[in-house]
Scaffold this active site. Structure first.
Site, PDB file in Angstrom:
ATOM      1  N   HIS A 366       0.839  -1.237   0.020  1.00 18.01           N
ATOM      2  CA  HIS A 366      -0.046   0.083  -0.019  1.00 18.01           C
ATOM      3  C   HIS A 366       0.971   1.161  -0.120  1.00 18.01           C
ATOM      4  CE1 HIS A 366      -0.245   1.656   4.305  1.00 18.01           C
ATOM      5  NE2 HIS A 366       0.187   0.579   4.579  1.00 18.01           N
ATOM      6  N   GLU A 413      -5.230   1.540   2.331  1.00 14.54           N
ATOM      7  CA  GLU A 413      -5.022   0.438   3.060  1.00 14.54           C
ATOM      8  C   GLU A 413      -5.476   0.489   4.542  1.00 14.54           C
ATOM      9  OE1 GLU A 413      -2.707  -2.616   5.887  1.00 14.54           O
ATOM     10  OE2 GLU A 413      -2.566  -0.212   5.612  1.00 14.54           O
ATOM     11  N   GLU A 414      -4.807   2.006   4.837  1.00 10.71           N
ATOM     12  CA  GLU A 414      -4.937   2.150   6.334  1.00 10.71           C
ATOM     13  C   GLU A 414      -6.410   2.118   6.983  1.00 10.71           C
ATOM     14  OE1 GLU A 414      -2.748   1.975   8.202  1.00 10.71           O
ATOM     15  OE2 GLU A 414      -0.781   2.531   7.283  1.00 10.71           O
ATOM     16  N   ASP A 441       4.380  -4.443   3.744  1.00 15.37           N
ATOM     17  CA  ASP A 441       3.588  -3.328   4.101  1.00 15.37           C
ATOM     18  C   ASP A 441       4.548  -2.584   4.867  1.00 15.37           C
ATOM     19  OD1 ASP A 441       2.151  -1.255   5.545  1.00 15.37           O
ATOM     20  OD2 ASP A 441       0.486  -2.677   6.073  1.00 15.37           O
ATOM     21  N   HIS A 538       1.940   5.014  12.935  1.00 16.59           N
ATOM     22  CA  HIS A 538       0.927   5.729  12.760  1.00 16.59           C
ATOM     23  C   HIS A 538       0.868   7.251  13.458  1.00 16.59           C
ATOM     24  CE1 HIS A 538      -1.833   2.188  11.462  1.00 16.59           C
ATOM     25  NE2 HIS A 538      -0.743   2.178  10.593  1.00 16.59           N
TER      26      HIS A 538
END
Ligand SMILES: [Zn+2]
Length: 719
Positions: A366, A413-414, A441, A538
């Site tokens: 992604h 994707e997140e 990923d 994140h």
């Protein structure tokens, strides 16, 4: 490793190959021929590896650490949340690199339901009404200018509900099923409460899912320093761990039900999809507010909690005693989420296969990030781009893969594996005969290589790792084996360890884009990663400055991952016989069934009969041994054999899917309903046993038995 060392290693290996060849013509008697044959490198799936060996050697010298570093720098130069202008720029960048390498390239848009935050606020008050905190505090540390970028999105959860709620606070540890059960045992009612849980152990969507089921009005998910902060080591910008105001954003979609656009399970959200084809999507998104928080913001709330002390194991690393709460600490949560159909962009690059163009080998990663995403996912993207660079060099040399190669840069994707899921749903028919999906990923956060795969490809990824030099002057495989105890918490499963393995390969749960391929479409899949201390997941601090200081200063591991990823693709695309190891698969399934039987015995479920399932896996094992002999000495025409090898995996899908989550069709692997990231093996059976539902367990055992019988029959009929 620098370029010359890598080239030297490759040279050495090439030299061995050449020696083996020279030995052949002079082998006059059969004994000498046998000896020569032993020297000849044997690679499963190839009748004669000599031509392929040269292709691989050529490929391996191309991926460049320097260029990978440049890709990373460009991709992370601005935030690129899905469906934003920054995201679109990265799509154009990737597409340009694909085209330069000679791939037939298109940018594929989908229109999907996504939320972006308008307002996120948390305020806490003590019983007297005095304000304890107000947040979220902006992420900032001295010297990290990336994090100060005004385009950094405020902390929020993808798929969070909007709302404005106030309630008393209860602490629920990691928000695991057993944590909520412990609160229930202590008669702590959650109705109308705000539950505060810490990140870790399970997927965040699972925390919110259970909290909602137990009646909570809202959830705060915070990062405890015990799990990825100062308790582990020095925080950023001194070290790699989470600073006090670092927040983990993330999706709370119920992806264990189904991933992708919440409104189109099983259907692709193409731009022309009529609105009438959409459902509400209510079933895979929470109905309560959830907000992620740093520990700087969570600490005043936790410190003020009174009531019973926490059970063993619930104490985090903040410098005070934790309590479960009660007696008047209130929190006010405000979350205004702007939900819209937004356009996302997958980038697909294709090289048509010469012999089997309909049989696809797919590489995917992604591209979207919560903020800058240096590790997650841009390190994976930089590696994929250098793999494509290497493949481009082969193309210019005149090489063409036997099977079609696809390189895919997924978007969104997140928010819930959306770009990959929509594409996989659109290409469901093609995927029936796609031969492999190779995912990366979180490509590089440090030097520790690990992989997760379907059992039939575990030896394949070990073998590929033996052919790639590591920056430590040996092979990736040797480093992997030496460091195998550095576990990746997202990739553990309840699968029993197999005895005698060279190095364990984990099972595929969820949390990345292999899910639609393996668990919905039945495409044999592998996921690779190179891990290390990584506390900024994140957050705005997962950026280029952090990466260069902590993960891979000279981009040697980006280069390594490019080589592994590219080699997976090239080797699989060119095999004569598909190198699926069904013997290993049978061994693993057998151990899963035996473990489930022990669990049933321990729980006193005498009515469940495991005999038919055990007999089925034993027949499957016999068929697997037979097909292995065929694979090792293949017939002249391998088309039927290859088709059978591939269909034996699809036969493990159950047409009706798992109970209560029909999108998940694989009878052997699924993300756990209560784990999310980690795989649950033979999920239908194990989840029924966990729910103490012996009737459902028996029914799911028979679904499993039928799947094994279907697969066995396909293997038995192969010739
Ligand atoms: Zn990611």
């Amino acid at each position: 490793m620098n370029f010359s060392k890598a080239a030297l290693m490759i040279h050495r290996r090439l030299h061995l190959f050449v020696l083996a060849f020279l030995a052949l013509p002079v082998a006059l008697d059969s004994q000498a021929a046998d000896q020569a044959e032993q020297k000849q490198p044997q690679v499963f799936g190839y009748r004669d590896f000599s031509v392929q060996a040269k292709i691989e050697e050529k490929f391996l010298v191309i991926p460049s650490a320097r260029l990978a570093g440049q890709h990373l720098k460009t991709l992370t130069s601005e935030p690129h949340l899905a469906a934003t202008p920054g995201d679109r720029k990265t799509a154009d960048y990737v597409a340009a690199k694909f085209r330069t390498a000679g791939l037939e390239t298109e940018i594929v848009p989908y229109r999907v339901l996504l939320n972006q935050p308008k307002e996120v606020r948390v305020e806490a008050f003590d019983p007297s009404g005095k304000q304890l905190m107000s947040g979220p505090t902006r992420e900032h540390v001295q010297g990290d200018t990336f994090a100060d970028d005004p385009r950094v999105v405020m902390p929020f959860n993808g798929s969070s509900a909007s709302g404005d709620v106030t309630g008393e606070v209860v602490y629920a540890n990691y928000g695991r099923l057993e944590d909520f059960d412990e609160l229930a045992r202590q008669h702590i009612d959650l109705h109308g409460k705000i539950v505060i849980v810490r990140y870790g152990s399970n997927f965040r969507g699972v925390k919110v899912y259970i909290a909602e089921k137990r009646g909570a009005a809202g959830v705060i998910i915070y990062s405890d320093p015990q799990d990825d902060g100062y308790y582990k080591g020095d925080p950023w910008p001194i070290g790699p761990w989470r600073p006090d105001n670092g927040v983990q954003r993330g999706s709370v979609q119920f992806l264990f039900k189904y991933p992708g656009d919440p409104q189109t399970p099983g259907t692709a959200s193409t731009p022309d999809l009529p609105a009438t084809s959409r459902i509400s999507g209510d079933d895979n998104q929470p109905h309560i507010v959830s907000i992620p928080l740093s520990y700087a913001d969570a600490a005043p709330i936790l410190r003020a909690l009174k009531g019973p002390g926490v059970p063993q194991g619930w104490q985090g690393a903040l410098p005070f005693r934790y309590h479960l709460g009660s007696g008047g600490v209130h929190v006010h949560l405000v979350s205004h989420q702007d939900y819209q159909l937004r356009t996302i962009w997958d980038v697909i690059g294709k090289i048509k296969g010469t012999d089997d163009p309909d049989h696809w080998v797919i590489v995917g990663n992604h591209r979207d990030a919560w903020v800058f995403g240096a590790v997650d996912p841009s390190s994976g993207t930089a590696s994929m781009l250098e793999a494509v660079h290497g493949v481009g060099a082969l193309l210019r040399d005149g090489w063409r893969p036997r099977r079609t190669l696809l390189f895919c840069s997924w978007d969104a994707e997140e928010e819930g594996l959306i770009g990959s899921t929509e594409w996989a749903e659109q290409h469901a028919r093609d995927l029936d005969h796609a031969v492999a999906y190779f995912n990366v990923d979180v490509g590089v956060s440090g030097p520790n290589f690990s992989a997760a795969a379907v059992p039939s490809l575990k030896q394949f990824i070990r073998d590929v790792s033996k052919a790639v030099p590591s920056p430590m002057d040996d092979t990736v495989f040797q480093e992997w084996r030496a460091n195998r105890h550095n576990l990746n918490e997202h990739r553990q499963s309840n699968a029993p360890q197999q005895p005698g393995e060279e190095v364990p390969v984990n099972d595929l749960g969820s949390g990345s884009d292999f899910t639609p391929f393996l668990q919905h479409a039945g495409v044999p899949s592998v996921d690779i990663s190179s891990g290390g201390p990584y506390g900024v997941y994140h957050s705005a601090f997962d950026n280029y400055a952090w990466f260069v200081q902590n993960a891979d200063p000279h981009f040697n591991y980006l280069q390594q991952m490019a080589r592994v990823l590219g080699l997976e693709a090239i080797r699989m695309a060119d095999t004569d016989v598909l190198p699926y190891d069904y013997t290993a698969y049978a061994r693993e399934i057998s151990s899963y069934i035996n473990a489930a039987k022990r669990k049933a015995d321990d729980a006193g479920f005498s009515s469940i009969d495991f005999t038919p399932a055990l007999a089925a896996v034993s027949r499957f094992a016999t068929a697997a041994d037979r097909i292995r002999r065929l694979q090792d000495a293949p017939p002249a025409d391998v088309a039927q054999l290859n088709s059978a090898l591939r269909q034996a995996e699809s036969a493990l899908l159950s047409p009706e899917g798992l109970p209560n989550r029909p999108w998940y069709k694989h009878t052997i692997f699924a993300p756990g309903e209560f784990t999310g990231y980690a795989a649950v093996v033979i999920p239908g059976v194990n989840e029924a046993l966990d729910a103490k539902d012996s009737g459902r367990a028996s029914q799911q055992l028979s679904v499993l038995t039928q799947a094994l019988d279907r697969s066995t029959q396909i293997l038995e009929n192969a010739h």
